[in-house]
Each structure stands twice: as C-alpha cells, then as structure tokens.
Design an enzyme around this catalytic site. Structure first.
Site, PDB file in Angstrom:
ATOM      1  CD  GLU A 165      -2.976  -1.023   2.320  1.00 25.57           C
ATOM      2  OE1 GLU A 165      -2.903  -0.101   3.150  1.00 25.57           O
ATOM      3  OE2 GLU A 165      -3.908  -1.854   2.318  1.00 25.57           O
ATOM      4  CD  GLU A 362      -3.072  -5.934   4.176  1.00 20.56           C
ATOM      5  OE1 GLU A 362      -3.926  -5.147   4.642  1.00 20.56           O
ATOM      6  OE2 GLU A 362      -1.854  -5.693   4.190  1.00 20.56           O
TER       7      GLU A 362
HETATM    8  C1  BG6 Z   1      -4.073  -2.298   5.682  1.00 26.66           C
HETATM    9  C2  BG6 Z   1      -2.633  -2.369   6.125  1.00 26.66           C
HETATM   10  O1  BG6 Z   1      -4.276  -1.064   5.090  1.00 26.66           O
HETATM   11  O2  BG6 Z   1      -5.065  -2.320   6.636  1.00 26.66           O
HETATM   12  C3  BG6 Z   1      -2.443  -3.045   7.485  1.00 26.66           C
HETATM   13  O3  BG6 Z   1      -1.829  -2.971   5.153  1.00 26.66           O
HETATM   14  C4  BG6 Z   1      -3.513  -2.582   8.442  1.00 26.66           C
HETATM   15  O4  BG6 Z   1      -1.149  -2.763   7.931  1.00 26.66           O
HETATM   16  C5  BG6 Z   1      -4.875  -2.986   7.870  1.00 26.66           C
HETATM   17  O5  BG6 Z   1      -3.328  -3.076   9.737  1.00 26.66           O
HETATM   18  C6  BG6 Z   1      -6.056  -2.648   8.763  1.00 26.66           C
HETATM   19  O6  BG6 Z   1      -6.185  -1.276   8.961  1.00 26.66           O
HETATM   20  P1  BG6 Z   1      -6.307  -0.667  10.409  1.00 26.66           P
HETATM   21  O7  BG6 Z   1      -6.091   0.783  10.238  1.00 26.66           O
HETATM   22  O8  BG6 Z   1      -7.671  -1.002  10.889  1.00 26.66           O
HETATM   23  O9  BG6 Z   1      -5.265  -1.327  11.182  1.00 26.66           O
END
Ligand code: BG6
Length: 459
Positions: A165, A362
C-alpha cells in the site's frame, strides 16, 4: 446448497507485517518512524499503546507457523523490517539474518510458501531524518536494502513484493495527518509517491536481472463509485480513481502514468521532479504479480462547494465523499462493507490491465471488543466468516469469468498492533491475550481450515 470450487494450487493464507507483529526489542533494531512518533505523541495512539511489544512474533514464530499449518495455510505474507536488517551505517545485523532465516526455513518446512514484502509503512527514523522518500538518496538506500535481502533470502523466497500500500504513507504522512511526519503538503506528497514508484522500479530491475522468482507490489485498490451517472459525479469519480488507484497501478503494470493525472498536476503546478532516465525505468520494469488489498469501496460525488483558495491543495479539491443511504457498515472501523467491490476490481484488471496475475493480499474485518463473543473459551466470530464468505463468493465469480486470481490472504493471522489504532480493532484468525501473549483460534480459523482442506466454499 451452492458449492464453489477454487482452482487447484490456489494460495490460501494470511498476511502480516514486521512492525505490527515482531515487537521492537530495543537494542536489536534501529528506531522506525513509529517508535519516534510514539515517543513524541503517545496520545495519537489508541489507548496510548505503542509499537514496542506487539504480539511478539519475534519469539513465538515457531508456534505461530505451526498454527498456520494446522489451520490451512499454504502461503503466508510477512514483511522484513528494514530497521532490523540494517543498522544506521548500512551494516547487516546478523541477529536479524538468523531470525528471518529461521522464519523462512520454518515456513518452508511446514509447506507454507513465504511471500516476502520489503516495506510496510516502517521507514527507519534515521532515514526519515534524511528526507524519507522525498530524497532520491533514500531511494538508493532502499535499493541497497532490497539487494541485501535478495542476496540473503532469495535462494528460498521465490515471491517478493517491494511495497505494501505505497499510497498510504503518502496519504497519512503528507496529506491527511495520520502517519508521521504529519506533513500536509501535496507537492511533497506527490514527490514521495513518485520516488516510491522509482524505488519500486529500480528494485524490480535488479531482481529481474539477477533472480528468477516473481516480484510485484501490493496495492490497496478501492473502486471509486460515483453517486450517480451525472457527468459531474462521473468526473469526480474519475479524478478520485486517478489519485488513489491509478497513480500506482498504471505505472506498476503499464509502465506509465495516466495522461489525465499528469495534466491535472501540471495545471495546478504540482508535478513531481523527475530525472533523465526515469521514463525508461518506469516503462521497462513491469511486475510479475499484483497483490490487491481490498477492505472498502470509495463512493464519491461532485463537490458541493468550491475549496477555499487559501486551503492547501488536496485531492479532495475535486470530489466529496458520498455516504450512500443504506450502505452496509463495519461500524468499528467506519468502513463500508461492499463485497461486490472485489469482483469489480478483478474485472477492471482483466479488461484494462492485461489480466495480470494477481491475488487478494489483504481482506478482513476489524472488530472492537471481541471478548463479547467468547463462548466456551473461543471467540465466535460469525461476522468474520460471513465477511470472508461474501468476498470469496464474488472472487469465485471473477475467476469463473476468466480473471487471473491466484489466491486469497486474510488480514491477518493473529490480532496485531494496528498503527494509530493500536489494538482497538482485532482482525485475526487467532486472538492474542495481550498480557500473556497466548494465542487462541477463533471460530473463523476452524472455518478457514475446512475451506482450505476442501478447496470448496459452500453455503
Ligand atoms: C491495511 C494495512 O491497510 O489495513 C495493514 O496494510 C492494516 O497494515 C490494515 O493493519 C487494517 O487497517 P487498520 O487501520 O484497521 O489497522
């Protein structure tokens, strides 16, 4: 009952990052921007919890990898910590080498293919002080770090990613104040974005010249749905797409930036500085494999008001966010849940990006206070199962319609420290007791195990 069978050799697993799981064990690595920012402003982190401990993957990786195996993983994405692997003078930290060697060997011994990412938001602080990715010299240091990582681990690691990202540190650090260095300056932001892409390309060029595995990048692609088909709404969504998707997707896959984006930045005098040779570098080094992170769609509409001429220039000068009535929400994270978005992304890649090989790197659902759902010692996270099921249903349809999707990784394997949100929302297949660090499988872990063993989604 409907049964959906996934392709043979589909990658099933999860993803995590170094900063969020390893723990920093002061003395064994140099400080990152996260350590530094926490020292300065602990109040910016949920419940004032910083990055120092996390889930302690550094000491518990053997147990974690065994759990991955037991719960259906054939692949796992981790990131290396630049701040752990190299010290301030660029010397290799042998303790880090032993640690990563053992992690990689343990994964392979469990038939879990390691997908290794080089950068997941964790800039070493001493390099941030030298300008971070605003500086071309830091770009070169990143390339040196990548070369070191390849020479140490690429005999066993065959799937590499440069950045996770990459737009997020740009948005967070230079536009919207949710990452260090908390700058609000679009000109600097676009320079960082551009240099990140240059760093990515230089690393791909080196990798392709010396190694025979695959290298790619992981992008958070968020379809920008217009409120309506009114030309003003369509224009707003087009510009939003240029800024937040195509700014990285086009150069990574097609080797060039969209003309419309270049023209817009030119009109507002916000083009980044370039150097001779950049154009060819961008053009000549496409990726082999694209990771797609998908959590939420973006909905936009035409701007209701003209931006104040004295306000800082931001992408939001061209669109307003749109809250669609009736949207389904993950209220804990404040993100809309729109399963079909995953399909729309894949169709776009199929039709406009040469159907590049990709996987979902993800996808996941962060939920607050999950202890509420404990029954007989286990978190009954049916909402997470529904979330995954819904997305996989659409992903399967994309595969049936010819998209080259090779796998699905959940964010994340076990509850981890989540940047400024710290431990507010939990995403894992496994819960982690923050005091004892004990791991316990949630219901979704058992569900996932069954899914991956049969390769079939049923409902
Ligand atoms: C993604 C990232 O954008 O979202 C992760 O690659 C992150 O590192 C995940 O933990 C979840 O987002 P957040 O802000 O709820 O932790």
């Amino acid at each position: 009952m409907t049964t959906r069978t996934f392709p043979k050799d589909f990658y099933w697993g999860s993803a995590a990052s170094a900063e969020q799981t390893e723990g920093n064990q002061h003395g064994t690595k140099v400080k990152t921007i996260w350590d530094h920012w926490y020292d300065l402003e602990p109040n910016r982190f949920f419940d004032e919890v910083g990055p120092s401990e996390t889930s302690d993957f550094y000491h518990r990786y053997k147990e974690d990898i065994k759990n991955m195996k037991d719960f259906g993983h054939n692949s796992f994405r981790l990131s290396l910590s630049w701040a752990r692997l190299l010290d301030e003078s660029g010397q290799v930290n042998q303790e880090a080498v032993s640690f990563y060697n053992d992690v990689i060997d343990t994964l392979i011994a469990h038939d879990i293919e390691p997908f290794v990412n080089l950068f997941h938001f964790d800039m070493p602080m001493h390099l941030q002080e030298q300008g971070g990715f605003e500086s071309r010299a830091v770009v070169d240091q990143f390339v040196d770090y990548a070369k070191t990582a390849f020479s140490l681990f690429s005999d066993r690691v065959k799937v590499w990613f440069t950045f996770n990202e990459p737009i997020v540190p740009v948005e967070g650090g230079y536009l919207y104040d949710f990452h260090y260095p908390n700058v609000v300056d679009a000109k600097r932001a676009f320079q960082v974005a551009y240099h990140t892409m240059i760093a990515h390309k230089k690393v791909c060029a080196h990798y392709h010249a010396h190694y025979d595995g695959k290298i790619g990048i992981i992008l958070n692609l968020t379809p920008s749905y217009p409120r309506s088909q009114h030309p003003s709404d369509l224009k707003a969504s087009h510009i939003c797409d240029l800024f937040f998707n195509r700014s990285f997707l086009d150069p990574a896959v097609k080797g060039e930036y969209p003309e419309d984006l270049i023209n817009l930045l030119k009109d507002y005098d916000h083009l980044p500085k370039t150097e001779p040779g950049d154009k060819a570098l961008l053009k000549d080094n496409p990726i082999d494999f694209l990771g797609v992170n998908y959590y939420q769609p973006r909905r936009v509409k035409a701007k209701a008001h003209t931006p104040h001429p004295d306000s800082p220039f931001l992408p939001d000068w061209f669109f307003d966010n749109y809250e669609m009535p009736g949207r389904k929400m993950n209220v804990y994270r404040g993100w809309e849940i729109y399963e079909k978005g995953i399909y729309d992304i894949m169709i776009n890649l199929r039709d406009n990006y040469d159907n590049i090989d990709c996987f979902i790197s993800e996808n996941g659902m962060g939920v607050q206070n999950e202890e509420r759902f404990i029954k007989d010692g286990r978190i009954e996270d049916d909402y997470r199962i529904d979330f995954i099921h819904g997305h996989l249903t659409w992903l399967h349809r994309a595969i049936e319609e010819g998209c080259h999707v090779k796998g699905y990784h959940l964010w994340t394997f076990m509850d981890n420290w989540s940047w400024a949100n710290a431990y507010k929302n939990r995403y894992g297949f496994f819960s982690v007791d923050l005091k004892t660090k004990n791991r316990t499988a949630k219901k979704s872990a058992y569900w996932f195990k069954q899914l991956t063993e049969t390769n079939r989604l049923t409902k």
